[in-house]
Scaffold this motif. Structure first.
Motif, PDB file in Angstrom:
ATOM      1  N   MET A 184      -9.379 -13.534  -7.628  1.00  0.00           N
ATOM      2  CA  MET A 184      -8.243 -12.986  -6.893  1.00  0.00           C
ATOM      3  C   MET A 184      -8.324 -13.383  -5.431  1.00  0.00           C
ATOM      4  O   MET A 184      -9.419 -13.538  -4.887  1.00  0.00           O
ATOM      5  CB  MET A 184      -8.175 -11.466  -7.078  1.00  0.00           C
ATOM      6  N   ASN A 185      -7.167 -13.557  -4.821  1.00  0.00           N
ATOM      7  CA  ASN A 185      -7.093 -14.052  -3.442  1.00  0.00           C
ATOM      8  C   ASN A 185      -6.773 -12.893  -2.492  1.00  0.00           C
ATOM      9  O   ASN A 185      -5.635 -12.709  -2.080  1.00  0.00           O
ATOM     10  CB  ASN A 185      -6.018 -15.140  -3.370  1.00  0.00           C
ATOM     11  N   ILE A 186      -7.786 -12.089  -2.150  1.00  0.00           N
ATOM     12  CA  ILE A 186      -7.599 -10.911  -1.305  1.00  0.00           C
ATOM     13  C   ILE A 186      -7.621 -11.326   0.163  1.00  0.00           C
ATOM     14  O   ILE A 186      -8.537 -12.005   0.619  1.00  0.00           O
ATOM     15  CB  ILE A 186      -8.686  -9.858  -1.562  1.00  0.00           C
ATOM     16  N   VAL A 187      -6.591 -10.909   0.905  1.00  0.00           N
ATOM     17  CA  VAL A 187      -6.499 -11.219   2.328  1.00  0.00           C
ATOM     18  C   VAL A 187      -6.434  -9.898   3.097  1.00  0.00           C
ATOM     19  O   VAL A 187      -5.454  -9.157   3.013  1.00  0.00           O
ATOM     20  CB  VAL A 187      -5.248 -12.063   2.647  1.00  0.00           C
ATOM     21  N   GLU A 188      -7.492  -9.597   3.815  1.00  0.00           N
ATOM     22  CA  GLU A 188      -7.526  -8.381   4.625  1.00  0.00           C
ATOM     23  C   GLU A 188      -6.676  -8.600   5.874  1.00  0.00           C
ATOM     24  O   GLU A 188      -6.894  -9.565   6.625  1.00  0.00           O
ATOM     25  CB  GLU A 188      -8.965  -8.052   5.022  1.00  0.00           C
ATOM     26  N   ILE A 189      -5.724  -7.740   6.106  1.00  0.00           N
ATOM     27  CA  ILE A 189      -4.816  -7.899   7.239  1.00  0.00           C
ATOM     28  C   ILE A 189      -5.516  -7.478   8.526  1.00  0.00           C
ATOM     29  O   ILE A 189      -5.979  -6.343   8.675  1.00  0.00           O
ATOM     30  CB  ILE A 189      -3.535  -7.046   7.055  1.00  0.00           C
ATOM     31  N   ALA A 190      -5.599  -8.424   9.454  1.00  0.00           N
ATOM     32  CA  ALA A 190      -6.191  -8.132  10.749  1.00  0.00           C
ATOM     33  C   ALA A 190      -5.151  -8.140  11.851  1.00  0.00           C
ATOM     34  O   ALA A 190      -5.345  -7.543  12.910  1.00  0.00           O
ATOM     35  CB  ALA A 190      -7.292  -9.160  11.067  1.00  0.00           C
ATOM     36  N   ASN A 191      -4.038  -8.839  11.609  1.00  0.00           N
ATOM     37  CA  ASN A 191      -3.003  -9.018  12.622  1.00  0.00           C
ATOM     38  C   ASN A 191      -1.642  -8.873  11.958  1.00  0.00           C
ATOM     39  O   ASN A 191      -1.348  -9.561  10.979  1.00  0.00           O
ATOM     40  CB  ASN A 191      -3.151 -10.413  13.259  1.00  0.00           C
ATOM     41  N   LEU A 192      -0.810  -7.999  12.483  1.00  0.00           N
ATOM     42  CA  LEU A 192       0.499  -7.770  11.879  1.00  0.00           C
ATOM     43  C   LEU A 192       1.405  -8.987  11.961  1.00  0.00           C
ATOM     44  O   LEU A 192       2.409  -9.072  11.264  1.00  0.00           O
ATOM     45  CB  LEU A 192       1.179  -6.566  12.540  1.00  0.00           C
ATOM     46  N   ALA A 193       1.064  -9.933  12.832  1.00  0.00           N
ATOM     47  CA  ALA A 193       1.865 -11.152  12.974  1.00  0.00           C
ATOM     48  C   ALA A 193       1.331 -12.294  12.113  1.00  0.00           C
ATOM     49  O   ALA A 193       1.767 -13.429  12.238  1.00  0.00           O
ATOM     50  CB  ALA A 193       1.893 -11.579  14.440  1.00  0.00           C
ATOM     51  N   GLU A 194       0.419 -11.995  11.211  1.00  0.00           N
ATOM     52  CA  GLU A 194      -0.197 -13.026  10.390  1.00  0.00           C
ATOM     53  C   GLU A 194       0.850 -13.721   9.522  1.00  0.00           C
ATOM     54  O   GLU A 194       1.728 -13.069   8.921  1.00  0.00           O
ATOM     55  CB  GLU A 194      -1.261 -12.382   9.491  1.00  0.00           C
ATOM     56  N   PRO A 195       0.824 -15.038   9.448  1.00  0.00           N
ATOM     57  CA  PRO A 195       1.794 -15.775   8.616  1.00  0.00           C
ATOM     58  C   PRO A 195       1.759 -15.287   7.178  1.00  0.00           C
ATOM     59  O   PRO A 195       0.688 -15.058   6.608  1.00  0.00           O
ATOM     60  CB  PRO A 195       1.313 -17.227   8.724  1.00  0.00           C
ATOM     61  N   GLY A 196       2.937 -15.151   6.588  1.00  0.00           N
ATOM     62  CA  GLY A 196       3.048 -14.673   5.226  1.00  0.00           C
ATOM     63  C   GLY A 196       3.501 -13.235   5.133  1.00  0.00           C
ATOM     64  O   GLY A 196       4.037 -12.804   4.107  1.00  0.00           O
ATOM     65  N   LEU A 197       3.324 -12.484   6.232  1.00  0.00           N
ATOM     66  CA  LEU A 197       3.706 -11.070   6.224  1.00  0.00           C
ATOM     67  C   LEU A 197       5.151 -10.850   6.650  1.00  0.00           C
ATOM     68  O   LEU A 197       5.676  -9.752   6.494  1.00  0.00           O
ATOM     69  CB  LEU A 197       2.784 -10.272   7.149  1.00  0.00           C
TER      70      LEU A 197
ATOM     71  N   LEU B 251       1.508  -7.094  -1.512  1.00  0.00           N
ATOM     72  CA  LEU B 251       1.057  -6.284  -0.378  1.00  0.00           C
ATOM     73  C   LEU B 251       0.728  -4.905  -0.918  1.00  0.00           C
ATOM     74  O   LEU B 251       1.582  -4.257  -1.537  1.00  0.00           O
ATOM     75  CB  LEU B 251       2.158  -6.187   0.681  1.00  0.00           C
ATOM     76  N   CYS B 252      -0.495  -4.447  -0.715  1.00  0.00           N
ATOM     77  CA  CYS B 252      -0.854  -3.131  -1.237  1.00  0.00           C
ATOM     78  C   CYS B 252      -1.942  -2.487  -0.394  1.00  0.00           C
ATOM     79  O   CYS B 252      -2.681  -3.157   0.331  1.00  0.00           O
ATOM     80  CB  CYS B 252      -1.308  -3.220  -2.690  1.00  0.00           C
ATOM     81  N   GLU B 253      -2.018  -1.171  -0.498  1.00  0.00           N
ATOM     82  CA  GLU B 253      -3.103  -0.453   0.148  1.00  0.00           C
ATOM     83  C   GLU B 253      -4.426  -0.860  -0.493  1.00  0.00           C
ATOM     84  O   GLU B 253      -4.489  -1.189  -1.673  1.00  0.00           O
ATOM     85  CB  GLU B 253      -2.902   1.050  -0.011  1.00  0.00           C
ATOM     86  N   ARG B 254      -5.451  -0.824   0.294  1.00  0.00           N
ATOM     87  CA  ARG B 254      -6.762  -1.276  -0.175  1.00  0.00           C
ATOM     88  C   ARG B 254      -7.211  -0.524  -1.433  1.00  0.00           C
ATOM     89  O   ARG B 254      -7.775  -1.094  -2.364  1.00  0.00           O
ATOM     90  CB  ARG B 254      -7.784  -1.086   0.948  1.00  0.00           C
ATOM     91  N   ARG B 255      -6.913   0.782  -1.479  1.00  0.00           N
ATOM     92  CA  ARG B 255      -7.365   1.599  -2.597  1.00  0.00           C
ATOM     93  C   ARG B 255      -6.674   1.243  -3.915  1.00  0.00           C
ATOM     94  O   ARG B 255      -7.154   1.603  -4.988  1.00  0.00           O
ATOM     95  CB  ARG B 255      -7.144   3.080  -2.285  1.00  0.00           C
ATOM     96  N   HIS B 256      -5.550   0.526  -3.833  1.00  0.00           N
ATOM     97  CA  HIS B 256      -4.824   0.199  -5.052  1.00  0.00           C
ATOM     98  C   HIS B 256      -5.284  -1.109  -5.699  1.00  0.00           C
ATOM     99  O   HIS B 256      -4.842  -1.434  -6.799  1.00  0.00           O
ATOM    100  CB  HIS B 256      -3.325   0.098  -4.760  1.00  0.00           C
ATOM    101  N   ILE B 257      -6.166  -1.854  -5.024  1.00  0.00           N
ATOM    102  CA  ILE B 257      -6.629  -3.125  -5.583  1.00  0.00           C
ATOM    103  C   ILE B 257      -7.318  -2.902  -6.921  1.00  0.00           C
ATOM    104  O   ILE B 257      -7.147  -3.684  -7.868  1.00  0.00           O
ATOM    105  CB  ILE B 257      -7.571  -3.838  -4.588  1.00  0.00           C
ATOM    106  N   GLU B 258      -8.079  -1.827  -7.019  1.00  0.00           N
ATOM    107  CA  GLU B 258      -8.723  -1.494  -8.288  1.00  0.00           C
ATOM    108  C   GLU B 258      -8.058  -0.284  -8.931  1.00  0.00           C
ATOM    109  O   GLU B 258      -8.608   0.289  -9.880  1.00  0.00           O
ATOM    110  CB  GLU B 258     -10.215  -1.240  -8.076  1.00  0.00           C
ATOM    111  N   GLY B 259      -6.869   0.065  -8.423  1.00  0.00           N
ATOM    112  CA  GLY B 259      -6.137   1.203  -8.961  1.00  0.00           C
ATOM    113  C   GLY B 259      -4.808   0.777  -9.527  1.00  0.00           C
ATOM    114  O   GLY B 259      -4.748  -0.007 -10.476  1.00  0.00           O
ATOM    115  N   ASP B 260      -3.700   1.266  -8.919  1.00  0.00           N
ATOM    116  CA  ASP B 260      -2.366   1.031  -9.459  1.00  0.00           C
ATOM    117  C   ASP B 260      -1.984  -0.449  -9.519  1.00  0.00           C
ATOM    118  O   ASP B 260      -1.160  -0.848 -10.349  1.00  0.00           O
ATOM    119  CB  ASP B 260      -1.322   1.781  -8.620  1.00  0.00           C
ATOM    120  N   ALA B 261      -2.541  -1.261  -8.612  1.00  0.00           N
ATOM    121  CA  ALA B 261      -2.159  -2.674  -8.572  1.00  0.00           C
ATOM    122  C   ALA B 261      -3.073  -3.572  -9.395  1.00  0.00           C
ATOM    123  O   ALA B 261      -2.822  -4.777  -9.503  1.00  0.00           O
ATOM    124  CB  ALA B 261      -2.144  -3.168  -7.128  1.00  0.00           C
TER     125      ALA B 261
END
Length: 272
Positions: free
Chosen positions: A1-14, A58-68
Protein backbone atom coordinates in the motif's frame (compact mmCIF):
# COMPACT_ATOMS: atom_id res chain seq x y z
CA UNK A 1 0.00 0.00 0.00
CA UNK A 2 1.15 3.52 -0.81
CA UNK A 3 0.62 5.43 2.47
CA UNK A 4 1.45 9.14 2.35
CA UNK A 5 1.54 10.94 5.69
CA UNK A 6 0.36 14.51 5.17
CA UNK A 7 2.90 17.02 6.39
CA UNK A 8 1.83 20.05 4.35
CA UNK A 9 -1.71 21.01 3.39
CA UNK A 10 -0.38 22.36 0.09
CA UNK A 11 1.12 19.01 -0.88
CA UNK A 12 0.50 18.11 -4.55
CA UNK A 13 -2.39 15.71 -4.96
CA UNK A 14 -4.48 17.14 -2.14
CA UNK A 15 -6.03 19.94 -4.19
CA UNK A 16 -8.88 17.71 -5.36
CA UNK A 17 -10.02 17.44 -1.75
CA UNK A 18 -9.59 21.06 -0.77
CA UNK A 19 -9.11 23.83 -3.29
CA UNK A 20 -10.84 22.67 -6.49
CA UNK A 21 -14.46 23.64 -7.04
CA UNK A 22 -17.06 21.21 -8.39
CA UNK A 23 -16.76 22.92 -11.79
CA UNK A 24 -12.99 22.49 -11.77
CA UNK A 25 -13.31 18.85 -10.76
CA UNK A 26 -15.69 18.29 -13.65
CA UNK A 27 -13.10 19.82 -16.05
CA UNK A 28 -15.28 20.71 -19.03
CA UNK A 29 -12.22 21.64 -21.11
CA UNK A 30 -10.72 18.17 -20.69
CA UNK A 31 -13.62 15.84 -19.89
CA UNK A 32 -11.41 12.74 -19.85
CA UNK A 33 -9.51 14.25 -16.91
CA UNK A 34 -12.59 15.00 -14.79
CA UNK A 35 -12.62 13.89 -11.15
CA UNK A 36 -15.39 13.09 -8.69
CA UNK A 37 -15.15 12.86 -4.90
CA UNK A 38 -16.85 9.93 -3.19
CA UNK A 39 -17.45 9.86 0.58
CA UNK A 40 -17.73 7.01 3.11
CA UNK A 41 -16.50 3.41 2.79
CA UNK A 42 -19.93 2.06 1.76
CA UNK A 43 -20.37 4.49 -1.14
CA UNK A 44 -16.74 4.16 -2.23
CA UNK A 45 -17.21 0.39 -2.35
CA UNK A 46 -20.33 0.79 -4.51
CA UNK A 47 -18.37 3.04 -6.89
CA UNK A 48 -15.48 0.59 -7.14
CA UNK A 49 -17.84 -2.34 -7.67
CA UNK A 50 -19.38 -0.32 -10.52
CA UNK A 51 -15.99 -0.06 -12.21
CA UNK A 52 -14.89 3.48 -11.32
CA UNK A 53 -11.17 4.13 -11.26
CA UNK A 54 -9.72 5.42 -7.96
CA UNK A 55 -7.08 8.16 -8.17
CA UNK A 56 -6.30 8.60 -4.49
CA UNK A 57 -7.75 8.03 -1.04
CA UNK A 58 -7.87 10.40 1.93
CA UNK A 59 -8.59 9.01 5.37
CA UNK A 60 -7.89 9.44 9.04
CA UNK A 61 -4.90 7.48 10.23
CA UNK A 62 -7.04 5.24 12.45
CA UNK A 63 -9.09 4.07 9.47
CA UNK A 64 -6.14 2.57 7.57
CA UNK A 65 -6.62 -0.66 9.49
CA UNK A 66 -10.27 0.06 10.23
CA UNK A 67 -13.11 1.27 8.00
CA UNK A 68 -10.84 1.90 5.00
CA UNK A 69 -8.89 -1.36 5.18
CA UNK A 70 -10.97 -3.31 2.67
CA UNK A 71 -10.88 -0.42 0.20
CA UNK A 72 -7.13 0.06 0.56
CA UNK A 73 -6.57 -3.63 -0.11
CA UNK A 74 -8.35 -3.22 -3.47
CA UNK A 75 -6.36 -0.19 -4.59
CA UNK A 76 -3.62 -0.50 -7.22
CA UNK A 77 -0.21 -0.11 -5.59
CA UNK A 78 0.41 3.22 -7.34
CA UNK A 79 -2.70 4.88 -5.85
CA UNK A 80 -1.68 7.08 -2.91
CA UNK A 81 -3.48 6.87 0.43
CA UNK A 82 -3.16 10.29 2.08
CA UNK A 83 -3.58 10.21 5.83
CA UNK A 84 -3.42 12.39 8.90
CA UNK A 85 -5.26 13.25 12.08
CA UNK A 86 -8.96 14.16 12.14
CA UNK A 87 -8.04 17.75 12.98
CA UNK A 88 -5.59 18.05 10.09
CA UNK A 89 -8.05 16.57 7.60
CA UNK A 90 -10.80 18.86 8.84
CA UNK A 91 -8.48 21.82 8.27
CA UNK A 92 -7.75 20.51 4.78
CA UNK A 93 -11.32 19.86 3.67
CA UNK A 94 -13.19 22.41 5.80
CA UNK A 95 -15.40 19.82 7.52
CA UNK A 96 -15.22 16.57 9.48
CA UNK A 97 -15.11 13.67 7.05
CA UNK A 98 -18.06 11.31 6.80
CA UNK A 99 -16.79 8.05 8.31
CA UNK A 100 -13.30 9.54 7.88
CA UNK A 101 -12.76 8.45 4.27
CA UNK A 102 -12.81 10.24 0.88
CA UNK A 103 -11.84 8.87 -2.52
CA UNK A 104 -10.99 10.82 -5.66
CA UNK A 105 -12.08 8.85 -8.72
CA UNK A 106 -11.89 9.30 -12.47
CA UNK A 107 -15.15 10.76 -13.76
CA UNK A 108 -16.98 8.35 -16.11
CA UNK A 109 -17.72 9.69 -19.58
CA UNK A 110 -21.32 10.43 -20.65
CA UNK A 111 -23.03 7.65 -22.57
CA UNK A 112 -25.26 8.01 -25.66
CA UNK A 113 -28.98 8.22 -24.90
CA UNK A 114 -29.73 5.18 -27.02
CA UNK A 115 -27.27 3.08 -25.05
CA UNK A 116 -28.66 4.22 -21.68
CA UNK A 117 -32.36 3.68 -22.49
CA UNK A 118 -31.98 0.62 -24.68
CA UNK A 119 -34.17 -2.14 -23.28
CA UNK A 120 -35.52 0.09 -20.50
CA UNK A 121 -39.17 -0.02 -19.49
CA UNK A 122 -39.04 2.93 -17.09
CA UNK A 123 -36.97 6.08 -17.53
CA UNK A 124 -36.95 9.15 -15.29
CA UNK A 125 -36.41 12.48 -17.03
CA UNK A 126 -35.17 15.24 -14.72
CA UNK A 127 -35.82 18.67 -16.18
CA UNK A 128 -34.15 21.62 -14.48
CA UNK A 129 -33.78 20.19 -10.96
CA UNK A 130 -30.85 22.07 -9.44
CA UNK A 131 -30.77 21.04 -5.78
CA UNK A 132 -28.05 18.47 -5.12
CA UNK A 133 -29.99 16.82 -2.30
CA UNK A 134 -33.04 16.35 -4.53
CA UNK A 135 -30.94 14.85 -7.31
CA UNK A 136 -29.38 12.35 -4.91
CA UNK A 137 -32.75 11.43 -3.42
CA UNK A 138 -34.31 10.95 -6.86
CA UNK A 139 -31.53 8.57 -7.87
CA UNK A 140 -31.92 6.60 -4.64
CA UNK A 141 -35.66 6.24 -5.27
CA UNK A 142 -35.01 5.31 -8.90
CA UNK A 143 -32.66 2.52 -7.88
CA UNK A 144 -35.01 1.23 -5.19
CA UNK A 145 -38.23 1.40 -7.22
CA UNK A 146 -37.23 -0.18 -10.50
CA UNK A 147 -36.39 2.78 -12.74
CA UNK A 148 -34.02 1.53 -15.42
CA UNK A 149 -32.34 4.80 -16.42
CA UNK A 150 -32.27 8.54 -15.70
CA UNK A 151 -31.96 11.35 -18.24
CA UNK A 152 -31.18 14.91 -17.17
CA UNK A 153 -31.53 18.17 -19.05
CA UNK A 154 -28.41 20.37 -19.12
CA UNK A 155 -30.13 22.78 -16.70
CA UNK A 156 -30.17 20.11 -13.99
CA UNK A 157 -27.59 19.56 -11.27
CA UNK A 158 -24.71 17.18 -11.92
CA UNK A 159 -25.44 13.77 -10.31
CA UNK A 160 -21.71 13.41 -9.67
CA UNK A 161 -21.71 16.42 -7.38
CA UNK A 162 -20.19 15.33 -4.07
CA UNK A 163 -23.40 15.87 -2.09
CA UNK A 164 -25.60 14.21 -4.70
CA UNK A 165 -23.42 11.11 -4.56
CA UNK A 166 -23.58 11.05 -0.77
CA UNK A 167 -27.36 11.53 -0.57
CA UNK A 168 -27.92 8.86 -3.22
CA UNK A 169 -25.83 6.40 -1.17
CA UNK A 170 -24.04 5.49 -4.39
CA UNK A 171 -27.19 4.97 -6.47
CA UNK A 172 -25.78 7.35 -9.09
CA UNK A 173 -23.36 4.51 -9.86
CA UNK A 174 -26.10 1.87 -10.04
CA UNK A 175 -28.69 3.49 -12.33
CA UNK A 176 -27.48 4.26 -15.88
CA UNK A 177 -27.84 7.95 -16.67
CA UNK A 178 -26.83 10.59 -19.16
CA UNK A 179 -27.66 14.11 -20.31
CA UNK A 180 -30.55 14.57 -22.72
CA UNK A 181 -29.67 17.18 -25.32
CA UNK A 182 -32.86 16.87 -27.38
CA UNK A 183 -36.46 17.84 -26.53
CA UNK A 184 -38.03 15.26 -24.24
CA UNK A 185 -40.77 14.48 -26.79
CA UNK A 186 -38.04 12.89 -28.91
CA UNK A 187 -38.12 9.99 -26.47
CA UNK A 188 -40.97 8.64 -28.58
CA UNK A 189 -38.26 7.74 -31.09
CA UNK A 190 -36.94 5.30 -28.49
CA UNK A 191 -40.39 3.78 -27.95
CA UNK A 192 -41.43 5.67 -24.81
CA UNK A 193 -44.77 7.14 -23.86
CA UNK A 194 -44.02 10.37 -22.03
CA UNK A 195 -45.78 11.12 -18.73
CA UNK A 196 -45.32 14.69 -17.48
CA UNK A 197 -45.89 15.12 -13.75
CA UNK A 198 -47.78 18.41 -13.39
CA UNK A 199 -50.82 19.92 -11.71
CA UNK A 200 -53.00 21.12 -14.58
CA UNK A 201 -56.72 21.20 -15.33
CA UNK A 202 -56.28 18.36 -17.80
CA UNK A 203 -53.99 16.10 -15.77
CA UNK A 204 -55.21 12.67 -14.69
CA UNK A 205 -54.58 11.06 -11.28
CA UNK A 206 -51.37 9.09 -11.26
CA UNK A 207 -53.27 5.86 -10.60
CA UNK A 208 -55.67 6.43 -13.50
CA UNK A 209 -56.19 3.25 -15.52
CA UNK A 210 -55.83 5.15 -18.78
CA UNK A 211 -52.06 5.41 -18.20
CA UNK A 212 -50.52 2.53 -20.18
CA UNK A 213 -48.28 1.01 -17.51
CA UNK A 214 -47.75 -2.03 -19.74
CA UNK A 215 -45.70 0.13 -22.14
CA UNK A 216 -42.28 1.77 -21.72
CA UNK A 217 -42.80 5.06 -19.89
CA UNK A 218 -40.62 8.15 -19.54
CA UNK A 219 -41.64 9.95 -16.33
CA UNK A 220 -40.80 13.65 -16.53
CA UNK A 221 -40.15 15.61 -13.32
CA UNK A 222 -39.74 19.38 -13.21
CA UNK A 223 -38.00 22.05 -11.17
CA UNK A 224 -38.36 22.49 -7.43
CA UNK A 225 -40.15 25.84 -7.70
CA UNK A 226 -42.06 26.19 -10.96
CA UNK A 227 -42.40 22.58 -12.06
CA UNK A 228 -42.34 21.68 -15.73
CA UNK A 229 -42.43 24.31 -18.46
CA UNK A 230 -45.73 24.64 -20.30
CA UNK A 231 -44.01 23.67 -23.55
CA UNK A 232 -42.89 20.35 -22.04
CA UNK A 233 -46.35 19.67 -20.60
CA UNK A 234 -48.03 20.44 -23.91
CA UNK A 235 -45.87 17.99 -25.81
CA UNK A 236 -46.13 15.09 -23.36
CA UNK A 237 -48.34 12.16 -24.26
CA UNK A 238 -49.93 12.14 -20.80
CA UNK A 239 -50.04 14.65 -17.96
CA UNK A 240 -50.45 13.08 -14.52
CA UNK A 241 -50.80 14.45 -11.01
CA UNK A 242 -50.52 13.15 -7.47
CA UNK A 243 -53.87 13.82 -5.74
CA UNK A 244 -53.45 16.20 -2.79
CA UNK A 245 -55.35 16.87 0.43
CA UNK A 246 -55.66 19.85 2.78
CA UNK A 247 -55.11 22.32 -0.06
CA UNK A 248 -51.47 21.29 -0.42
CA UNK A 249 -50.54 22.25 -3.98
CA UNK A 250 -47.42 20.14 -4.51
CA UNK A 251 -44.75 17.91 -3.02
CA UNK A 252 -41.00 18.24 -2.99
CA UNK A 253 -39.73 16.87 -6.30
CA UNK A 254 -37.78 14.09 -4.59
CA UNK A 255 -40.87 12.92 -2.67
CA UNK A 256 -43.04 13.23 -5.77
CA UNK A 257 -40.59 11.19 -7.83
CA UNK A 258 -40.72 8.28 -5.37
CA UNK A 259 -44.52 8.21 -5.53
CA UNK A 260 -44.49 8.47 -9.33
CA UNK A 261 -41.93 5.69 -9.73
CA UNK A 262 -43.99 3.36 -7.52
CA UNK A 263 -47.41 4.18 -8.94
CA UNK A 264 -46.20 3.92 -12.54
CA UNK A 265 -44.24 0.71 -12.08
CA UNK A 266 -44.50 -1.76 -14.92
CA UNK A 267 -46.26 -4.52 -12.95
CA UNK A 268 -48.81 -2.23 -11.30
CA UNK A 269 -51.67 -3.67 -13.27
CA UNK A 270 -50.91 -7.22 -12.20
CA UNK A 271 -50.47 -6.42 -8.49
CA UNK A 272 -53.60 -4.33 -7.95
Amino acid sequence: MNIVEIANLAEPGLEVYASLTEAQLRNRLKPTEGVIIVESPKVITVAMDSGLEPISLLCERRHIEGDAAAIINRLPVNVPVYTGSRELLRELTGYTLTRGVLCAMRRPQPRPIGEVVGGASRVAVIDGVVDTTNIGAIFRSAAALGVDAVLLTPTSCDPYNRRSIRVSMGSVFLVPWTWIDVPVERLAEHGFTTVAMALTENSVPIDDRSIPVDRPLAIIMGTEGDGLAESVIARADIVARIPMSHNVDSLNVAAASAIAFWELRQNRGTNC
